[in-house]
Design an enzyme around this catalytic site. Structure first.
Site, short mmCIF file in Angstrom:
data_model
loop_
_atom_site.label_atom_id
_atom_site.label_comp_id
_atom_site.label_asym_id
_atom_site.label_seq_id
_atom_site.Cartn_x
_atom_site.Cartn_y
_atom_site.Cartn_z
N ASN A 15 0.85 -1.18 0.00
CA ASN A 15 0.00 0.00 0.00
C ASN A 15 0.90 1.25 0.00
O ASN A 15 1.63 1.48 0.96
CB ASN A 15 -0.89 -0.05 1.24
N HIS A 18 1.02 6.14 1.75
CA HIS A 18 1.74 7.09 2.61
C HIS A 18 2.96 7.73 1.93
O HIS A 18 3.48 8.71 2.43
CB HIS A 18 2.07 6.44 3.95
N HIS A 51 -5.52 3.60 -1.80
CA HIS A 51 -6.85 3.99 -1.31
C HIS A 51 -7.13 5.42 -1.76
O HIS A 51 -6.50 6.35 -1.28
CB HIS A 51 -6.85 3.89 0.22
N ARG A 53 -9.18 8.19 -1.22
CA ARG A 53 -10.15 8.64 -0.21
C ARG A 53 -10.99 9.79 -0.74
O ARG A 53 -10.56 10.55 -1.60
CB ARG A 53 -9.42 9.10 1.05
N ARG A 57 -6.64 12.63 0.64
CA ARG A 57 -5.53 13.02 1.52
C ARG A 57 -4.22 12.34 1.14
O ARG A 57 -3.15 12.77 1.53
CB ARG A 57 -5.86 12.73 2.98
N HIS A 58 -4.28 11.23 0.41
CA HIS A 58 -3.01 10.67 -0.08
C HIS A 58 -3.05 10.46 -1.60
O HIS A 58 -2.65 11.36 -2.33
CB HIS A 58 -2.51 9.45 0.71
N GLU A 78 -8.50 0.52 -3.18
CA GLU A 78 -9.37 0.54 -1.99
C GLU A 78 -10.33 1.71 -2.16
O GLU A 78 -9.91 2.82 -2.49
CB GLU A 78 -8.54 0.74 -0.73
N THR A 109 -8.19 3.42 8.32
CA THR A 109 -9.41 2.61 8.28
C THR A 109 -9.50 1.83 9.58
O THR A 109 -8.83 0.83 9.78
CB THR A 109 -9.36 1.67 7.05
N GLU A 159 -11.01 -9.44 2.66
CA GLU A 159 -9.75 -9.09 3.34
C GLU A 159 -10.08 -8.90 4.81
O GLU A 159 -10.90 -8.04 5.16
CB GLU A 159 -9.13 -7.81 2.75
N HIS A 198 -3.63 -4.70 7.68
CA HIS A 198 -3.75 -3.55 8.59
C HIS A 198 -2.86 -3.74 9.81
O HIS A 198 -2.99 -4.71 10.54
CB HIS A 198 -5.18 -3.29 9.06
N HIS A 221 1.68 1.22 5.92
CA HIS A 221 2.28 2.25 6.77
C HIS A 221 3.65 1.85 7.29
O HIS A 221 4.61 2.64 7.25
CB HIS A 221 1.32 2.57 7.93
N1 PXP Z 1 -5.76 -3.25 3.79
C1 PXP Z 1 -6.72 -2.30 3.79
C2 PXP Z 1 -8.06 -2.66 3.24
C3 PXP Z 1 -6.46 -1.00 4.27
O1 PXP Z 1 -7.44 -0.07 4.26
C4 PXP Z 1 -5.16 -0.69 4.70
C5 PXP Z 1 -4.83 0.69 5.17
O2 PXP Z 1 -5.60 1.02 6.24
C6 PXP Z 1 -4.19 -1.70 4.69
C7 PXP Z 1 -4.51 -2.98 4.23
C8 PXP Z 1 -2.77 -1.46 5.11
O3 PXP Z 1 -2.71 -1.12 6.46
P1 PXP Z 1 -1.34 -0.57 7.04
O4 PXP Z 1 -1.08 0.73 6.39
O5 PXP Z 1 -1.61 -0.46 8.51
O6 PXP Z 1 -0.28 -1.59 6.73
#
Ligand code: PXP
Length: 256
Positions: A15, A18, A51, A53, A57-58, A78, A109, A159, A198, A221
Site C-alpha cells: 500500500n 503514505h 486507497h 479517499r 488526503r493521499h 481501496e 481505516t 480481506e 492492517h 504504513h
Molecule cells: N488493507 C486495507 C483494506 C487497508 O485499508 C489498509 C490501510 O488502512 C491496509 C490494508 C494497510 O494497512 P497498514 O497501512 O496499517 O499496513
C-alpha cells in the site's frame, strides 16, 4: 493491464498511500507514488494497493492512471462504497477493488466494513464492479456474520482486518490469531479467497503469513516508515523474506 498472480505463494500487496501522504505535505510532486510502485515491482512485491479517499488526503485521481501505466503489477483500489468511487473504478478498471468503510475524521481505516448491515447499499456496487470484470474484495472484521454477508453479496475475496490482532498482546493476541485462522478456513471452504491486512510489521507478520489459506497480505504504513531508514526496496525485500519463511508453500509454516 496484465495481472500475473502466482498461485500457492503468499502475495504481498504494498500500500503506497503514505508515499503520497508525504508528497502532499508539501503539495508538490515529490516523493512520487509512481516511483514507489516501480520499486515495489523491482523488489518482489506482487501488487500495488492504493486507497483513493473521498478527501484525497493521499492518492489523487491522476495517480491511478499513472500507477497503472508505470507497472504491470495488479492494482488493488481501496474504495468507499459510493457512486463517485464506483464511477472512478469503472473508468480505471483496476485488477481488484477492495471496499472499505470510510469516515472523514478517522486517521486510518479503523474497523471492518459492516457488510451485513449495509447489504442494500453494497449489492448494486459489488454487482457493477463484478460485471466490469473487477475482482471485488470486502474489508471485513474476522466475524462469521460479516463473512456470510460477503458470501450473500457474491464477493470473490474478503480481506480480514488485522488491526485487533496487531494491537493485542499475550492471550488476546493468540485468540485474535485463532479467529483469523478459523475465518480464513471458513472463507476458503465457501470458495472465497481470504486476504488480510492492517497494522502488519516485521514483528507481527509471520504468524499471519503462517496461516496456509490466506492468499495475500496488504501492508502499507510500516513499510513506508521503514523505507525512511533503509529504503523502500530493502523494506519490501525484508517483508517478503519474512512472509516466505513463515508461509507453508515457501517456508517452514512457522514464525521464526
Ligand atoms: N488493507 C486495507 C483494506 C487497508 O485499508 C489498509 C490501510 O488502512 C491496509 C490494508 C494497510 O494497512 P497498514 O497501512 O496499517 O499496513
Amino acid at each position: 493491464m496484465s495481472a500475473v498472480l502466482t498461485p500457492g505463494k503468499l502475495r504481498l500487496g504494498v500500500n503506497i498511500d503514505h508515499v503520497a501522504t508525504i508528497r502532499n505535505a508539501r503539495g508538490g510532486d515529490h516523493p512520487d507514488p509512481v516511483r514507489a510502485a516501480e520499486i515495489v515491482a523491482a523488489a518482489g512485491g506482487d501488487g500495488i494497493t492504493a486507497h483513493l479517499r473521498e478527501d484525497r488526503r493521499h492518492i489523487r485521481d491522476d495517480d491511478l492512471a499513472r500507477i497503472q501505466a508505470a507497472t504491470d503489477l495488479p492494482l488493488n483500489l481501496e474504495m468507499a462504497a459510493t457512486e463517485e468511487m464506483l464511477a472512478i473504478a469503472l473508468r480505471h478498471k483496476p485488477h481488484a477493488a477492495c471496499i472499505v468503510p470510510e469516515k472523514r475524521e478517522e486517521r486510518t481505516t479503523e474497523g471492518g466494513l459492516d457488510a451485513a448491515g449495509l447489504h442494500n447499499q453494497l449489492a448494486p456496487i459489488v454487482g457493477k464492479l463484478l460485471d466490469a470484470g473487477i475482482r471485488v474484495s470486502l474489508f471485513i472484521a474476522p466475524e462469521v456474520r460479516q463473512l456470510e454477508a460477503a458470501m450473500t453479496l457474491q464477493a470473490p475475496v474478503v480481506e480480514f482486518h488485522t488491526g485487533e490482532y496487531a494491537h493485542a498482546a499475550g492471550e488476546q493476541c493468540a485468540a485474535e490469531l485463532k479467529r483469523l485462522a478459523d475465518m480464513a478456513a471458513l472463507a476458503a471452504r465457501n470458495g472465497l479467497e481470504p486476504h488480510a491486512g492492517h497494522g502488519l510489521t516485521y514483528d507481527n507478520v509471520q504468524p499471519i503469513a503462517a496461516i496456509p489459506l490466506i492468499a495475500e497480505l496488504n501492508i502499507g504504513h510500516y513499510l513506508v516508515g521503514e523505507a525512511v531508514f533503509v529504503g523502500l526496496e530493502a523494506a519490501v525485500r525484508r517483508m517478503r523474506e519474512l512472509m516466505d519463511a513463515a508461509h507453508p508453500s515457501t517456508g517452514s509454516g512457522r514464525s521464526e
